[in-house]
Design a protein around this motif. Sequence first.
Motif, PDB file in Angstrom:
ATOM      1  N   TRP A 139       0.835  -1.202   0.000  1.00  0.00           N
ATOM      2  CA  TRP A 139       0.000   0.000   0.000  1.00  0.00           C
ATOM      3  C   TRP A 139       0.873   1.255   0.000  1.00  0.00           C
ATOM      4  N   ASP A 143       0.930   4.079  -3.057  1.00  0.00           N
ATOM      5  CA  ASP A 143       0.565   5.477  -2.814  1.00  0.00           C
ATOM      6  C   ASP A 143       1.522   6.453  -3.501  1.00  0.00           C
ATOM      7  N   LYS A 478      -5.667   3.113  -6.033  1.00  0.00           N
ATOM      8  CA  LYS A 478      -5.251   1.707  -5.898  1.00  0.00           C
ATOM      9  C   LYS A 478      -5.931   0.816  -6.943  1.00  0.00           C
TER      10      LYS A 478
END
Length: 568
Positions: A139, A143, A478
Amino acid sequence: MTSIIRKTKGKKAYYYAVESKRVDGKPRIVWQKYLGTLDDIVRKCTSHPGNVAEVDIFSAGGVAAMLRVAQKLSLIDIIDKEVPKRDQGASVGQYIVLAAINRILDPCSKLQMPEWYQQTVLHRLWKLPDTCFTSQMFWNHMDLINEKNIDNIQEAVTQKLIQDFGIDPSGLLYDTTNFFTYVATGNNRNTIAKRGKNKAKRNDLRQVGLALLVSKDFQIPLFHKVYQGDRPDRGLFVKMADDLVETQNKLFCGAKDTTLVFDKGNVSEDAMHRLIIGGKHYVCAVPKTTNFELYSTSIEKMEIVQGLPGTRAYIKEIDVWSKKHKAVVAYSESFFASEMADLMDKLRKIEEKLHDLDLWLKHGPQRSRDEKHYSQVNIKRKIKTILSYPRAEEVMDVKIIKLDNKYRLEYGINQKKLNNMMENELGRTLILSTRLEWNSDEIISNYRSQQGIENVFRHMKNKDYLHWQPEFHWTDSKIKIHGLYCVLAMLLASLAHREIVRNGLNLSLIEMLDELNGVREVALIYNESSTKKQKGMKSKKNQLVMSRMSSSQKKLTEVLEVQLVLRG
């Protein structure tokens, strides 16, 4: 013949196995292997080989093959150049490539990624701990990537494909699909996952759309966009037409030989005008209403198309959207049989539903408050729902009659209408092309190549390989990055398949992945105590060996340079 020779260095004798041959008429040593001292030779012949204490098996063939394609494509370097980070741990490029290879061979969630990584040769080759690839680390690195980065990465990769891989841009296939997600209904953190008409019949779940442009040969992905799941194809194509024109001008230098192929679900007047203004050639199917007179041309006027068995065609130049087109009415016997079978199946089911409705009407209302359900307006509404299949509505006659003071149905197939449909509609496709120099077989063949992109979407919905799911991402960024590495996965696999086909291996893409996935690297870990028989004797080193391979696997690993990757 091989022989053993002795060489003295200082006061010690050393032995070598050598092979001699005559070179230019003189004896020469052409091969030799060091055997050691006499004590070494005796010890090797008499010592116990050692016991294998453990065996570790790693996924090797598929991982190494896809990594080799990524190396040739400079994929990690392209991503790292676009999204640089501090030289610590895995790079952004390694995260994306790892995710792409995982999608190809064994799709899993980010929570399962560290375990999968540890079970592959990447753990040995990259020398990074599995803790680098936890879901949180993924993650964090995702980002760092924004939509502009995705577009730039895509553009750089496509330029590399054209320059170094010789991808032929003359035929480009465009289409869209959608994938259901597991994004919760109440999640408002994204605008992409929406409910719409899902092609997998999962209308209960939110979905995302994928627009894809691939090469006609081997279906190599060249451009993609992730879009809102509730947008219809026709409405989306208006915006996509501008993007496709820009992409073709930028990547293919405005190549006049480039032809875009797409299906009638994308056709709209605005979109077609944008392609025409952009000066782009295209081949597309259009609804029969575009020119019904041409569409209903009798089969007797059509000519047999050479090289396309079971196909007839009628060709004519017409003006559509203020531009001259070659229009081809293509009739296919196999398509006719398929449509006819589908129509008969629909008519059978409709008759069953009409029978049930008539039986319900025959029984009539049992209570006074139920009479409103038996009103003529309500019955017409039910009939309209049953006849929702357009062609069935055209050939099925249904009347509401009064019998014994109750509404009843009178229905049946109108044979005249059915015969007219069989003679003038079924099995036909109306195709338009701006390529006025092409004949009917070129236009039809190019349109039928559209099947190639449908195969790409079929692969991306395969549960074993290249699977888009599982997808649990909850934000727009995402979801778009998920789309990026899923398309890159398709790209790597397609390039590998292209390579093996060009080298004479007649395997489908899925068969290739099956064979490669069966190639494993085996680590033999020896029991140290069992190998130390004499004082000062070194323990037997652990070994890496390949699993036994079939002839097909050997050829695959050779063509795709698997051993080159495994050697590091």
